[in-house]
Design a protein around this motif. Structure first.
Motif, PDB file in Angstrom:
ATOM      1  N   ARG A  14      23.468 -62.725  53.319  1.00 39.78           N
ATOM      2  CA  ARG A  14      22.411 -62.066  53.865  1.00 39.78           C
ATOM      3  C   ARG A  14      22.841 -61.184  54.960  1.00 39.78           C
ATOM      4  NH1 ARG A  14      17.315 -66.494  53.904  1.00 39.78           N
ATOM      5  NH2 ARG A  14      16.745 -66.173  52.167  1.00 39.78           N
ATOM      6  N   THR A  15      23.853 -61.738  55.735  1.00 43.23           N
ATOM      7  CA  THR A  15      24.569 -60.895  56.622  1.00 43.23           C
ATOM      8  C   THR A  15      25.224 -59.592  56.215  1.00 43.23           C
ATOM      9  OG1 THR A  15      25.043 -62.925  58.068  1.00 43.23           O
ATOM     10  CG2 THR A  15      26.241 -61.064  58.487  1.00 43.23           C
ATOM     11  N   ALA A  16      25.889 -59.884  55.023  1.00 40.53           N
ATOM     12  CA  ALA A  16      26.724 -58.607  54.465  1.00 40.53           C
ATOM     13  C   ALA A  16      25.731 -57.818  54.161  1.00 40.53           C
ATOM     14  CB  ALA A  16      27.546 -59.078  53.335  1.00 40.53           C
ATOM     15  N   LEU A  17      24.612 -58.268  53.434  1.00 42.49           N
ATOM     16  CA  LEU A  17      23.529 -57.254  52.877  1.00 42.49           C
ATOM     17  C   LEU A  17      22.906 -56.211  54.306  1.00 42.49           C
ATOM     18  CD1 LEU A  17      21.439 -56.104  50.652  1.00 42.49           C
ATOM     19  CD2 LEU A  17      20.187 -58.236  51.387  1.00 42.49           C
ATOM     20  N   PHE A  18      22.435 -57.098  55.056  1.00 43.89           N
ATOM     21  CA  PHE A  18      21.678 -56.118  55.986  1.00 43.89           C
ATOM     22  C   PHE A  18      22.452 -55.489  57.030  1.00 43.89           C
ATOM     23  CE2 PHE A  18      18.581 -59.909  55.140  1.00 43.89           C
ATOM     24  CZ  PHE A  18      17.500 -58.845  54.753  1.00 43.89           C
ATOM     25  N   SER A  19      23.885 -55.993  57.143  1.00 47.77           N
ATOM     26  CA  SER A  19      24.612 -55.175  57.920  1.00 47.77           C
ATOM     27  C   SER A  19      25.167 -53.723  57.314  1.00 47.77           C
ATOM     28  CB  SER A  19      26.096 -55.834  58.329  1.00 47.77           C
ATOM     29  OG  SER A  19      26.867 -56.278  57.075  1.00 47.77           O
ATOM     30  N   SER A  20      25.128 -54.011  55.849  1.00 47.96           N
ATOM     31  CA  SER A  20      25.606 -52.711  55.201  1.00 47.96           C
ATOM     32  C   SER A  20      24.371 -51.966  55.089  1.00 47.96           C
ATOM     33  CB  SER A  20      26.016 -53.230  53.759  1.00 47.96           C
ATOM     34  OG  SER A  20      26.820 -53.992  53.518  1.00 47.96           O
ATOM     35  N   LEU A  21      23.111 -52.327  54.853  1.00 53.31           N
ATOM     36  CA  LEU A  21      21.911 -51.511  55.116  1.00 53.31           C
ATOM     37  C   LEU A  21      22.014 -50.694  56.342  1.00 53.31           C
ATOM     38  CD1 LEU A  21      19.389 -53.856  53.460  1.00 53.31           C
ATOM     39  CD2 LEU A  21      20.187 -51.677  52.427  1.00 53.31           C
ATOM     40  N   PHE A  22      22.172 -51.455  57.447  1.00 50.55           N
ATOM     41  CA  PHE A  22      22.137 -50.928  58.898  1.00 50.55           C
ATOM     42  C   PHE A  22      23.075 -49.692  59.054  1.00 50.55           C
ATOM     43  CE2 PHE A  22      19.704 -54.599  60.216  1.00 50.55           C
ATOM     44  CZ  PHE A  22      18.696 -53.932  60.889  1.00 50.55           C
ATOM     45  N   LEU A  23      24.211 -49.991  58.433  1.00 47.76           N
ATOM     46  CA  LEU A  23      25.657 -49.100  58.565  1.00 47.76           C
ATOM     47  C   LEU A  23      25.171 -47.806  57.628  1.00 47.76           C
ATOM     48  CD1 LEU A  23      28.464 -51.305  58.492  1.00 47.76           C
ATOM     49  CD2 LEU A  23      28.065 -49.841  60.378  1.00 47.76           C
ATOM     50  N   SER A  24      24.461 -47.932  56.664  1.00 49.24           N
ATOM     51  CA  SER A  24      24.109 -46.947  55.610  1.00 49.24           C
ATOM     52  C   SER A  24      23.143 -45.935  56.318  1.00 49.24           C
ATOM     53  CB  SER A  24      23.460 -47.333  54.236  1.00 49.24           C
ATOM     54  OG  SER A  24      24.439 -48.178  53.686  1.00 49.24           O
ATOM     55  N   LEU A  25      22.095 -46.554  57.175  1.00 55.00           N
ATOM     56  CA  LEU A  25      21.272 -45.930  57.814  1.00 55.00           C
ATOM     57  C   LEU A  25      21.844 -44.943  58.850  1.00 55.00           C
ATOM     58  CD1 LEU A  25      18.009 -48.199  58.377  1.00 55.00           C
ATOM     59  CD2 LEU A  25      18.285 -46.581  56.354  1.00 55.00           C
ATOM     60  N   ALA A  26      22.774 -45.572  59.610  1.00 56.69           N
ATOM     61  CA  ALA A  26      23.158 -44.819  60.598  1.00 56.69           C
ATOM     62  C   ALA A  26      24.179 -43.841  59.956  1.00 56.69           C
ATOM     63  CB  ALA A  26      24.402 -46.031  61.448  1.00 56.69           C
ATOM     64  N   MET A  27      25.181 -43.988  59.053  1.00 58.66           N
ATOM     65  CA  MET A  27      25.853 -43.050  58.376  1.00 58.66           C
ATOM     66  C   MET A  27      25.148 -41.891  57.601  1.00 58.66           C
ATOM     67  SD  MET A  27      29.360 -45.517  57.536  1.00 58.66           S
ATOM     68  CE  MET A  27      30.216 -43.931  57.252  1.00 58.66           C
ATOM     69  N   ASN A  28      24.000 -42.279  56.956  1.00 53.68           N
ATOM     70  CA  ASN A  28      23.378 -41.235  56.165  1.00 53.68           C
ATOM     71  C   ASN A  28      24.190 -40.774  55.135  1.00 53.68           C
ATOM     72  OD1 ASN A  28      21.168 -39.529  55.305  1.00 53.68           O
ATOM     73  ND2 ASN A  28      21.554 -38.087  56.838  1.00 53.68           N
ATOM     74  N   PRO A  29      24.620 -41.612  54.286  1.00 59.18           N
ATOM     75  CA  PRO A  29      25.492 -41.200  53.232  1.00 59.18           C
ATOM     76  C   PRO A  29      24.622 -39.982  51.902  1.00 59.18           C
ATOM     77  CG  PRO A  29      24.872 -43.209  52.742  1.00 59.18           C
ATOM     78  CD  PRO A  29      24.295 -43.205  54.170  1.00 59.18           C
ATOM     79  N   LEU A  30      23.157 -40.089  52.160  1.00 58.11           N
ATOM     80  CA  LEU A  30      22.681 -39.465  50.937  1.00 58.11           C
ATOM     81  C   LEU A  30      22.137 -38.235  51.660  1.00 58.11           C
ATOM     82  CD1 LEU A  30      20.755 -42.170  49.381  1.00 58.11           C
ATOM     83  CD2 LEU A  30      22.646 -41.281  48.483  1.00 58.11           C
ATOM     84  N   GLY A  31      22.447 -37.913  52.968  1.00 58.93           N
ATOM     85  CA  GLY A  31      22.041 -36.769  53.480  1.00 58.93           C
ATOM     86  C   GLY A  31      20.453 -36.426  53.702  1.00 58.93           C
ATOM     87  N   ALA A  32      19.730 -37.468  54.086  1.00 53.82           N
ATOM     88  CA  ALA A  32      18.447 -37.846  54.211  1.00 53.82           C
ATOM     89  C   ALA A  32      18.300 -36.864  55.500  1.00 53.82           C
ATOM     90  CB  ALA A  32      17.943 -38.888  54.289  1.00 53.82           C
ATOM     91  N   ASP A  33      16.883 -36.661  55.888  1.00 54.65           N
ATOM     92  CA  ASP A  33      16.341 -36.043  56.832  1.00 54.65           C
ATOM     93  C   ASP A  33      15.887 -37.028  58.025  1.00 54.65           C
ATOM     94  OD1 ASP A  33      16.212 -33.130  56.055  1.00 54.65           O
ATOM     95  OD2 ASP A  33      14.791 -33.481  54.842  1.00 54.65           O
ATOM     96  N   GLU A  34      15.429 -38.232  57.520  1.00 53.26           N
ATOM     97  CA  GLU A  34      15.006 -39.330  58.123  1.00 53.26           C
ATOM     98  C   GLU A  34      15.264 -40.536  57.694  1.00 53.26           C
ATOM     99  OE1 GLU A  34      10.953 -39.511  60.933  1.00 53.26           O
ATOM    100  OE2 GLU A  34      10.588 -39.008  58.768  1.00 53.26           O
ATOM    101  N   TYR A  35      15.501 -41.739  58.540  1.00 48.24           N
ATOM    102  CA  TYR A  35      15.368 -43.168  58.074  1.00 48.24           C
ATOM    103  C   TYR A  35      14.099 -43.851  58.330  1.00 48.24           C
ATOM    104  CZ  TYR A  35      16.909 -45.122  62.498  1.00 48.24           C
ATOM    105  OH  TYR A  35      17.127 -45.468  63.826  1.00 48.24           O
ATOM    106  N   ASN A  36      13.796 -44.893  57.743  1.00 47.44           N
ATOM    107  CA  ASN A  36      12.735 -45.502  57.777  1.00 47.44           C
ATOM    108  C   ASN A  36      12.852 -47.132  57.734  1.00 47.44           C
ATOM    109  OD1 ASN A  36       9.329 -45.535  57.752  1.00 47.44           O
ATOM    110  ND2 ASN A  36      10.201 -47.119  56.047  1.00 47.44           N
ATOM    111  N   ALA A  37      12.415 -47.757  58.891  1.00 45.33           N
ATOM    112  CA  ALA A  37      12.548 -49.345  58.704  1.00 45.33           C
ATOM    113  C   ALA A  37      11.362 -49.922  58.805  1.00 45.33           C
ATOM    114  CB  ALA A  37      13.550 -49.776  59.804  1.00 45.33           C
TER     115      ALA A  37
END
Length: 207
Positions: A35-58
């Protein structure tokens, strides 16, 4: 939250940490680890925006029956060139690609977990871009669940439609909030079609 508290206390009190470590089973440790690996990876993905999105949502989610809690992370792509006016409100359109992690509050551990991925076109009715209460949203989209049921609810299919209604506003020019009613069901493609409703609090931030 509980695991985070345990970690902080472990670092501050070695004797207490030893006592807790003895009580934790191998399954507990494994669950905490992935669970730590999952959520830390998700937070890093939001921060780095690898998909070139306009906005992130939580989002923080709670089922209507209060027996399932969930969190959601997602990316939004806005299509502002498709906007038009309707009864004094500007109608805009965006796409949401989201991942949500559902946890049964009646069943502990992985047996009570459902992972969901959704792709949703969303229409927003804006009457302001600066107030705390500024817009309404409506949507119908598609989702895929890792399991076709949770607790005593049976959805019959892993494929689900998802629709929602929400209202919200702007905290700053780049950040917004909303309260949302979200429904998942298979639209009676296969029975039983129990479906599930969530009440969501959403926070979004423009990159």
């Amino acid at each position: 939250m509980f695991r985070t508290l345990v970690l902080v206390l472990c670092l501050s009190s070695p004797q207490w940490a030893y006592a807790v470590a003895e009580e934790l089973t191998e399954e507990d440790t494994e669950t905490w680890g992935w669970r730590t690996a999952l959520f830390s990876s998700l937070f890093l993905s939001l921060a780095m925006n690898p998909l070139g999105a306009d906005e992130y949502n939580a989002s923080i989610m709670m089922s209507e029956d209060e027996d399932v809690g969930a969190v959601k992370f997602g990316f939004k792509w806005h299509k502002d060139d498709l906007s038009f006016d309707l009864f004094g409100a500007e109608v805009t359109h965006y796409y949401l690609l989201g991942y949500s992690y559902w946890q049964s509050l009646d069943i502990d551990g992985q047996e009570g977990v459902v992972n969901a991925v959704e792709f949703v076109p969303v229409f927003r009715f804006n009457w302001s871009y600066s107030n705390w209460l500024s817009y309404l949203e409506t949507s119908v989209g598609l989702s895929v669940l890792s399991r076709s049921g949770i607790n005593d609810k049976r959805f019959s299919t892993n494929f689900q439609f998802t629709d929602s209604l929400s209202f919200g506003g702007y905290i700053t020019p780049k950040s917004s909030w909303s309260l949302q009613l979200q429904h998942f069901s298979n639209n009676s493609i296969k029975l039983p079609n129990n479906g599930i409703n969530f009440y969501n609090f959403n926070y979004a931030y423009r990159y």
